[in-house]
Design an enzyme around this catalytic site. Structure first.
Site, PDB file in Angstrom:
ATOM      1  N   ILE A  20      -7.704   0.991   9.057  1.00 59.65           N
ATOM      2  CA  ILE A  20      -8.167   1.886   9.957  1.00 59.65           C
ATOM      3  C   ILE A  20      -8.350   0.992  11.263  1.00 59.65           C
ATOM      4  O   ILE A  20      -7.997   1.597  12.417  1.00 59.65           O
ATOM      5  CB  ILE A  20      -9.243   2.258   9.569  1.00 59.65           C
ATOM      6  CG1 ILE A  20      -9.385   3.296   8.273  1.00 59.65           C
ATOM      7  CG2 ILE A  20     -10.435   3.115  10.598  1.00 59.65           C
ATOM      8  CD1 ILE A  20     -10.565   3.740   7.621  1.00 59.65           C
ATOM      9  N   GLY A  36      -7.033  -1.322  -3.993  1.00 55.33           N
ATOM     10  CA  GLY A  36      -6.792  -2.730  -4.444  1.00 55.33           C
ATOM     11  C   GLY A  36      -6.169  -3.598  -3.237  1.00 55.33           C
ATOM     12  O   GLY A  36      -5.830  -4.608  -3.513  1.00 55.33           O
ATOM     13  N   GLU A  67       0.265  -2.037  -7.175  1.00 55.70           N
ATOM     14  CA  GLU A  67      -0.196  -0.967  -7.874  1.00 55.70           C
ATOM     15  C   GLU A  67       0.624   0.177  -8.225  1.00 55.70           C
ATOM     16  O   GLU A  67       0.464   0.834  -9.271  1.00 55.70           O
ATOM     17  CB  GLU A  67      -1.273  -0.388  -7.030  1.00 55.70           C
ATOM     18  CG  GLU A  67      -2.775  -1.103  -6.854  1.00 55.70           C
ATOM     19  CD  GLU A  67      -3.716  -0.563  -5.757  1.00 55.70           C
ATOM     20  OE1 GLU A  67      -4.474  -1.423  -5.374  1.00 55.70           O
ATOM     21  OE2 GLU A  67      -3.591   0.650  -5.492  1.00 55.70           O
ATOM     22  N   GLY A 111       2.031   5.288   1.294  1.00 54.88           N
ATOM     23  CA  GLY A 111       2.046   5.830   2.686  1.00 54.88           C
ATOM     24  C   GLY A 111       3.339   5.928   3.405  1.00 54.88           C
ATOM     25  O   GLY A 111       4.513   5.322   2.625  1.00 54.88           O
ATOM     26  N   GLY A 120       0.934  -1.208   0.017  1.00 57.54           N
ATOM     27  CA  GLY A 120      -0.025  -0.050   0.284  1.00 57.54           C
ATOM     28  C   GLY A 120       0.695   1.236   0.046  1.00 57.54           C
ATOM     29  O   GLY A 120       1.928   1.145   0.130  1.00 57.54           O
ATOM     30  N   LYS A 148      -4.827   9.650  16.176  1.00 62.70           N
ATOM     31  CA  LYS A 148      -5.134  10.925  17.187  1.00 62.70           C
ATOM     32  C   LYS A 148      -4.615  10.785  18.631  1.00 62.70           C
ATOM     33  O   LYS A 148      -5.569  11.072  19.478  1.00 62.70           O
ATOM     34  CB  LYS A 148      -6.817  10.908  17.135  1.00 62.70           C
ATOM     35  CG  LYS A 148      -7.243  11.469  15.588  1.00 62.70           C
ATOM     36  CD  LYS A 148      -8.640  11.918  15.634  1.00 62.70           C
ATOM     37  CE  LYS A 148      -9.155  12.316  14.258  1.00 62.70           C
ATOM     38  NZ  LYS A 148      -8.343  13.458  13.716  1.00 62.70           N
TER      39      LYS A 148
END
Lengths: 498, 498
Positions: free
Chosen positions: A360, A384, A290, A267, A265, A404
């Site tokens: 998440i 994906g 991807e 990030g 992914g 947070k």
């Protein structure tokens, strides 16, 4: 510049002129994936057209289909002008996300490998327009796509009218990096002849049905290319845990140091993993993924990564410049494919890759929420992650244990939206360690999952599980009355701890 | 009988003798899928051994891996003897299910296409024993499998010791019906060379490493072969709705009458669908599925189905007898494959099939619970439903709108366990109609899903959705405080209506 346009010289118009071909109610397929290769001029022109219509009390909204996410000068301007009725298959633009969340725009969030086929099969109805960014137009009217391939083939085929944006910012040396293989229509296709990430099986250009081209627009604008943050302590710990996990697979005889095929992914955590791999024993790393990220460029430069197959770039400005300067060199190690191919279950399953995606929240049994905070607030989308998680040799999810400042735990009793099921999740990694869930029944997973939660949340999770075990049924014990307490606490009190 | 054994004549022993090769703590891979092709004698002998051990105060439990479900004389007797510690990848035996639900046995419920590969890659550790039913043993020691292929190849390869049961009840004419293709190990496999359900790409026998064979046991016992009920009014309505949906696809130009490739879950509703197809305009029907059911035999007999590819039978006693009598004829139209092939994403996606599976509950956005009543009480398992749903051209779920005389609704606000996500579900069909969710954002799906709920539940679902829409976030509105009220009502009051 005119060299880049060639064939359709007579069709060159301003973006405003080209926007005349886009009408209220149109289904519009655009290029673009992860902030790369999206149209740079038409979206603003369409947004202006929408604003003018709205000011005149007329309706103007379109349905927008892309590869994946675009940028403020694409989804952002369209959203600000309330020009989008429906969007698919992926978005990460904050303005547009706000419209989904306040109910003023609709979003169908689906697997990126599925979207092109569903367009092709007519599940959405007819498409009126395709807007495709190109590096250049060939003498025969075909195009060299730019920094993303996405669903370009499907939109070009589906649309009645094609608008091409030729972006001079994109390096002409990208030509030759793409591998455009058009998957056959159903039913009874032939196999996709890719068995290694580096296999080239198609053309370096996209065929364009000339009669459909209605306008060509010149641009000279950069991709979105958000900078990545330098890895922080938490990302570095997660990366170290991930690499330790890989080392464990080598020790168990299930992986060799020269055999790691990566999906990742996008990030900061994935980039930290790639930074970690620079100093690891892994060699001949390949990616079947991807998106090409900064960390992969570093691995290629260091000679550690031999091949990266993807459908787009997601580079920081510095790395994007480097790509444009040295595309000639990088195309020995990088292939950009249509997203039906980069994300295809057939190829993913066949190459045997190790998938790594963010999340998440994960629940105590390994169900994963990738998309909706509190079950209702859409963030980006499943993208994906499902294509890879479901078909990888090993599927991992990586995440900081809290967000947070600790108010949100990534480990919860019951995931409030489920994008990946307990049947699929194999490994969950946080800064606190690795929860290896492979081969385990749900109840055997609980202790492992809780062990990678933030220490603040472990007692709360254990309390929940004790309560859940009071249930009459013991396969996946739950207390449905309190299953969402973490998420309800956050919604009401701003902190999952209540 | 001895003709069927040939090569291993010297290893023929009683089941009790053979059970000596099965020890406490062993991982045991067995043949068997949907009540067909499972070992008939060893399970009882192992159960007796377990009971004797327990009576003597000794531990005796094994981990059992199969193709899919077996029967009372396999999982049932082992469960009654408390001889199973852990079971995977699928079970439908009521006694064993009771053990999972009371917490005395563990169950890992995973996609049937994944289980073999995970055994092969060592995710469970070493396997000690494989127990495989065969029609006969060839002169070179290889075997003709019986009425299911399942994960036989993987267990034979993984196990240290192999026990073969030769079952005289199984027709010798099954020889030639199987197509045994051994998928390559990861990484970088070659494509699976199947593009049509009828393609034969392997052998008609399974290779056996002779040195591992420790015992051969003779049996003469039928498969489970539960009778199907005659279609009731509700099943017939669902079937009619399903066939209307197919007709609509033809009308939309997405399907031709001679182009329908079917995957179907097992049960009375699917059999009603097949009965409906007998009188439909569809011809040259093919199946690429897990299981051959009565309805397919009728379609073959009627000349409507030309080819059915699966990994096992699930026939009623009458049809099983017919199969044994006429296997010679049926093998022109039926192929039995390893379950890694019958359920492989690569082939499923390539052939372009229409999947149809049952469900426990669907929520208003299309998330599907296939496995756990109330989120905690395991029924059977996800089986191959995920393999097919995720990769089909069109994925449908079919179910009566209510169960238990209306006390349970198949449509709920929030699915209490999610096996198929809102990203995957395309069509939900009940006796009240067809909810076609393709191409729709979550909120656009709600009305359609509620429209196929039982009328008693529609106002309750609408009430929930109104309450959910009070949420600040509007992408998939939920009211997490009351999201599970249906399931909590059922647990506390025996009726989802409260």
């Amino acid at each position: 510049m005119s060299e880049r346009i060639g064939f359709y010289q007579d069709l060159v118009v301003s973006a405003e002129e080209a926007a005349k071909f886009v009408n209220h109610g149109d289904r519009v397929g655009i290029s673009g994936f992860t902030g790369a290769g999206y149209p740079k001029a038409l979206p603003t022109a369409i947004a202006e057209k929408a604003k003018a219509a709205h000011a005149a009390g007329e309706e103007f909204q379109i349905d927008v289909f892309s590869g994946a996410s675009t940028a403020p000068d694409c989804d952002g301007v369209l959203a600000e002008a309330d020009a989008i009725r429906f969007r698919s298959p992926y978005n990460s633009d904050p303005v547009l996300r706000g419209k989904f969340n306040d109910g003023s725009a609709l979003y169908q969030d689906i697997h990126l490998s599925h979207s092109g086929q569903q367009v092709e099969e007519g599940f959405y109805g007819d498409f009126q327009v395709a807007i495709i960014e190109a590096v250049r137009i060939l003498d025969n009217g075909n195009i060299v796509p730019s920094s993303a391939v996405g669903n370009n083939l499907e939109y070009i085929e589906a649309a009645e009218r094609i608008i091409i944006e030729v972006n001079e910012w994109q390096s002409e040396h990208l030509e030759g990096m793409h591998d455009i293989y058009k998957i056959e229509k159903l039913p009874n296709r032939q196999p996709i002849p890719i068995t290694n990430p580096g296999d080239r099986v198609g053309t370096t250009y996209i065929e364009i049905p000339q009669e459909k081209v209605v306008a060509v627009v010149k641009t000279d604008a950069p991709d979105r290319n958000a900078p990545f943050k330098a890895p922080d302590e938490v990302s570095e710990k997660i990366a170290a845990n991930f690499i330790n996990f890989l080392e464990g697979e080598v020790a168990a005889g299930r992986l060799a140091y020269d055999q790691f095929i990566m999906q990742s992914g996008v990030g900061n955590v994935p980039n930290a993993v790639m930074a970690g791999l620079l100093d690891s024993k892994f060699e001949n790393i390949q990616a079947y993924t991807e998106v090409i990220q900064d960390g992969m460029i570093d691995l290629i430069d260091a000679g550690k990564m031999t091949m990266a197959s993807a459908t787009s770039f997601a580079l920081s400005p510095e790395y994007a410049d480097r790509m444009n300067e040295k595309a000639e060199k990088y195309k020995e190690h990088i292939i950009l494919r249509p997203q039906q191919i980069s994300n295809h279950p057939e190829v993913i399953r066949r190459v045997g890759l190790i998938a790594s995606n963010g999340m998440i929240e994960a629940d105590i049994y390994g169900n994963i929420n990738s998309t909706n905070v509190g079950g209702t607030r859409i963030m980006n989308g499943t993208g994906g992650s499902g294509d890879f998680t479901r078909n990888a040799y090993i599927s991992t999810f990586v995440s900081p244990s809290v967000a947070k400042d600790g108010a949100i735990s990534a480990i919860v009793p019951f995931a409030s939206h489920i994008d990946h099921t307990e049947h699929d999740t194999m490994v969950i990694i946080t800064e606190y360690g690795v929860a290896d869930l492979r081969g385990l029944a749900p109840k055997e997973r609980v202790e492992k999952v809780i062990s990678v939660a933030h220490p603040d949340y472990r007692p709360l999770l254990e309390e929940y599980y004790e309560r859940a075990k009071q249930n009459k049924f013991q396969h996946t014990p739950h207390d449905l009355k309190t299953a969402f307490d973490f998420q309800i606490n956050f919604a009401e009190k701003g902190d999952m701890r209540g």
